[in-house]
Design a protein around this motif. Structure first.
Motif, PDB file in Angstrom:
ATOM      1  N   GLN A  63       5.717 -12.407  16.248  1.00 56.73           N
ATOM      2  CA  GLN A  63       5.538 -13.022  15.140  1.00 56.73           C
ATOM      3  C   GLN A  63       4.959 -12.385  14.122  1.00 56.73           C
ATOM      4  O   GLN A  63       3.422 -12.217  14.221  1.00 56.73           O
ATOM      5  N   ARG A  64       5.814 -11.726  13.211  1.00 54.28           N
ATOM      6  CA  ARG A  64       4.718 -11.043  12.149  1.00 54.28           C
ATOM      7  C   ARG A  64       3.681 -11.331  11.682  1.00 54.28           C
ATOM      8  O   ARG A  64       3.565 -12.409  11.153  1.00 54.28           O
ATOM      9  N   ASP A  65       2.847 -10.506  11.277  1.00 53.99           N
ATOM     10  CA  ASP A  65       1.467 -11.026  10.874  1.00 53.99           C
ATOM     11  C   ASP A  65       1.403 -10.110   9.359  1.00 53.99           C
ATOM     12  O   ASP A  65       0.904  -8.865   9.196  1.00 53.99           O
ATOM     13  N   TRP A  66       2.089 -10.811   8.442  1.00 55.90           N
ATOM     14  CA  TRP A  66       2.115 -10.188   7.090  1.00 55.90           C
ATOM     15  C   TRP A  66       0.601  -9.928   6.372  1.00 55.90           C
ATOM     16  O   TRP A  66       0.717  -9.012   5.758  1.00 55.90           O
ATOM     17  N   PRO A  67      -0.231 -10.927   6.573  1.00 58.97           N
ATOM     18  CA  PRO A  67      -1.507 -10.397   5.876  1.00 58.97           C
ATOM     19  C   PRO A  67      -2.303  -9.063   6.392  1.00 58.97           C
ATOM     20  O   PRO A  67      -2.777  -8.296   5.587  1.00 58.97           O
ATOM     21  N   ILE A  68      -1.885  -8.908   7.851  1.00 58.55           N
ATOM     22  CA  ILE A  68      -2.508  -7.414   8.311  1.00 58.55           C
ATOM     23  C   ILE A  68      -1.907  -6.387   7.661  1.00 58.55           C
ATOM     24  O   ILE A  68      -2.250  -5.233   7.235  1.00 58.55           O
ATOM     25  N   ALA A  69      -0.290  -6.597   7.687  1.00 56.79           N
ATOM     26  CA  ALA A  69       0.603  -5.476   7.298  1.00 56.79           C
ATOM     27  C   ALA A  69       0.279  -5.213   5.751  1.00 56.79           C
ATOM     28  O   ALA A  69       0.094  -4.364   5.257  1.00 56.79           O
ATOM     29  N   ILE A  70       0.294  -6.265   4.941  1.00 55.25           N
ATOM     30  CA  ILE A  70       0.143  -6.144   3.296  1.00 55.25           C
ATOM     31  C   ILE A  70      -1.319  -5.581   3.223  1.00 55.25           C
ATOM     32  O   ILE A  70      -1.456  -4.736   2.141  1.00 55.25           O
ATOM     33  N   ALA A  71      -2.286  -6.131   4.101  1.00 56.96           N
ATOM     34  CA  ALA A  71      -3.560  -5.686   3.748  1.00 56.96           C
ATOM     35  C   ALA A  71      -3.893  -4.055   3.900  1.00 56.96           C
ATOM     36  O   ALA A  71      -4.736  -3.508   3.237  1.00 56.96           O
ATOM     37  N   ASN A  72      -3.179  -3.543   4.932  1.00 56.82           N
ATOM     38  CA  ASN A  72      -3.417  -2.289   5.098  1.00 56.82           C
ATOM     39  C   ASN A  72      -2.328  -1.167   4.514  1.00 56.82           C
ATOM     40  O   ASN A  72      -2.599   0.077   4.793  1.00 56.82           O
ATOM     41  N   THR A  73      -1.262  -1.710   4.109  1.00 55.35           N
ATOM     42  CA  THR A  73      -0.540  -0.733   3.286  1.00 55.35           C
ATOM     43  C   THR A  73      -1.217   0.205   2.323  1.00 55.35           C
ATOM     44  O   THR A  73      -0.936   1.439   2.211  1.00 55.35           O
ATOM     45  N   PRO A  74      -1.964  -0.311   1.381  1.00 65.33           N
ATOM     46  CA  PRO A  74      -2.641   0.292   0.306  1.00 65.33           C
ATOM     47  C   PRO A  74      -3.446   1.456   1.061  1.00 65.33           C
ATOM     48  O   PRO A  74      -3.740   2.535   0.479  1.00 65.33           O
ATOM     49  N   GLY A  75      -4.123   0.997   2.390  1.00 61.69           N
ATOM     50  CA  GLY A  75      -4.955   2.098   2.854  1.00 61.69           C
ATOM     51  C   GLY A  75      -4.340   3.253   3.377  1.00 61.69           C
ATOM     52  O   GLY A  75      -4.729   4.384   3.383  1.00 61.69           O
ATOM     53  N   VAL A  76      -2.851   2.998   3.459  1.00 57.93           N
ATOM     54  CA  VAL A  76      -2.217   4.257   4.033  1.00 57.93           C
ATOM     55  C   VAL A  76      -1.946   5.073   2.806  1.00 57.93           C
ATOM     56  O   VAL A  76      -2.012   6.404   2.886  1.00 57.93           O
ATOM     57  N   ILE A  77      -1.555   4.429   1.930  1.00 57.63           N
ATOM     58  CA  ILE A  77      -0.931   5.148   0.376  1.00 57.63           C
ATOM     59  C   ILE A  77      -2.340   5.914  -0.103  1.00 57.63           C
ATOM     60  O   ILE A  77      -2.185   6.866  -0.321  1.00 57.63           O
ATOM     61  N   PHE A  78      -3.250   5.078  -0.433  1.00 55.85           N
ATOM     62  CA  PHE A  78      -4.401   5.767  -1.066  1.00 55.85           C
ATOM     63  C   PHE A  78      -5.089   6.603  -0.132  1.00 55.85           C
ATOM     64  O   PHE A  78      -5.836   7.609  -0.395  1.00 55.85           O
ATOM     65  N   GLY A  79      -5.273   6.315   1.398  1.00 60.78           N
ATOM     66  CA  GLY A  79      -5.933   7.403   2.178  1.00 60.78           C
ATOM     67  C   GLY A  79      -5.257   8.554   2.140  1.00 60.78           C
ATOM     68  O   GLY A  79      -5.968   9.630   2.322  1.00 60.78           O
ATOM     69  N   LEU A  80      -3.919   8.557   2.305  1.00 64.98           N
ATOM     70  CA  LEU A  80      -3.268   9.748   2.159  1.00 64.98           C
ATOM     71  C   LEU A  80      -3.455  10.582   0.982  1.00 64.98           C
ATOM     72  O   LEU A  80      -3.527  11.836   0.781  1.00 64.98           O
ATOM     73  N   ILE A  81      -3.256   9.908  -0.270  1.00 69.64           N
ATOM     74  CA  ILE A  81      -3.470  10.622  -1.506  1.00 69.64           C
ATOM     75  C   ILE A  81      -4.813  11.245  -1.705  1.00 69.64           C
ATOM     76  O   ILE A  81      -5.131  12.349  -2.085  1.00 69.64           O
ATOM     77  N   ALA A  82      -5.919  10.368  -1.231  1.00 76.18           N
ATOM     78  CA  ALA A  82      -7.359  11.052  -1.302  1.00 76.18           C
ATOM     79  C   ALA A  82      -7.440  12.234  -0.396  1.00 76.18           C
ATOM     80  O   ALA A  82      -8.132  13.133  -0.728  1.00 76.18           O
ATOM     81  N   PHE A  83      -6.818  11.765   0.821  1.00 72.54           N
ATOM     82  CA  PHE A  83      -6.933  12.934   1.678  1.00 72.54           C
ATOM     83  C   PHE A  83      -6.319  14.386   1.173  1.00 72.54           C
ATOM     84  O   PHE A  83      -6.877  15.455   1.257  1.00 72.54           O
ATOM     85  N   PHE A  84      -4.978  14.418   0.587  1.00 73.23           N
ATOM     86  CA  PHE A  84      -4.306  15.570   0.241  1.00 73.23           C
ATOM     87  C   PHE A  84      -4.867  15.788  -0.773  1.00 73.23           C
ATOM     88  O   PHE A  84      -4.820  17.257  -1.373  1.00 73.23           O
ATOM     89  N   THR A  85      -5.420  15.078  -1.786  1.00 73.06           N
ATOM     90  CA  THR A  85      -6.164  15.833  -3.018  1.00 73.06           C
ATOM     91  C   THR A  85      -7.656  16.133  -2.764  1.00 73.06           C
ATOM     92  O   THR A  85      -7.985  17.180  -3.484  1.00 73.06           O
ATOM     93  N   ALA A  86      -8.073  15.922  -1.698  1.00 69.41           N
ATOM     94  CA  ALA A  86      -9.340  16.582  -1.158  1.00 69.41           C
ATOM     95  C   ALA A  86      -9.287  18.009  -0.702  1.00 69.41           C
ATOM     96  O   ALA A  86     -10.283  18.853  -0.282  1.00 69.41           O
ATOM     97  N   LEU A  87      -7.794  18.332  -0.017  1.00 73.27           N
ATOM     98  CA  LEU A  87      -7.574  19.650   0.392  1.00 73.27           C
ATOM     99  C   LEU A  87      -8.138  20.859  -0.489  1.00 73.27           C
ATOM    100  O   LEU A  87      -7.589  20.702  -1.620  1.00 73.27           O
TER     101      LEU A  87
END
Length: 87
Positions: A63-87
């Motif tokens: 039973q998909r849990d959309w609040p969990i999936a939606i809440a964490n999607t920006p973390g993937v995107i912004f976490g990766l951007i912050a990671f790569f710009t910090a290199l």
């Protein structure tokens, strides 16, 4: 203590909103990184991996849990951007 289903539903979406705000807060760090004020890449990549796992969990549950999936999607995107710009 069990919350009524209606209250649990609202709690999930409130948590989704606050998680979204938490990950959007990476924007100032990304801006600093771009302007040469480098920050550590360790925390953002750890957050991105963690969030990716939670997104997968939310999507691939029986039973998909959309609040969990939606809440964490920006973390993937912004976490990766912050990671790569910090290199």
């Amino acid at each position: 203590m069990n919350l009524p289903k209606k209250h649990l539903h609202y709690l999930g979406w409130i948590a989704t909103f606050t998680a979204f705000l938490m990950y959007v807060s990476y924007i100032p760090q990304i801006i600093d990184n771009i302007h040469g004020i480098k920050t550590s890449p360790i925390q953002p990549i750890a957050a991105a991996i963690n969030c990716f796992l939670w997104v997968c969990y939310g999507i691939f549950r029986e039973q998909r849990d959309w609040p969990i999936a939606i809440a964490n999607t920006p973390g993937v995107i912004f976490g990766l951007i912050a990671f790569f710009t910090a290199l």
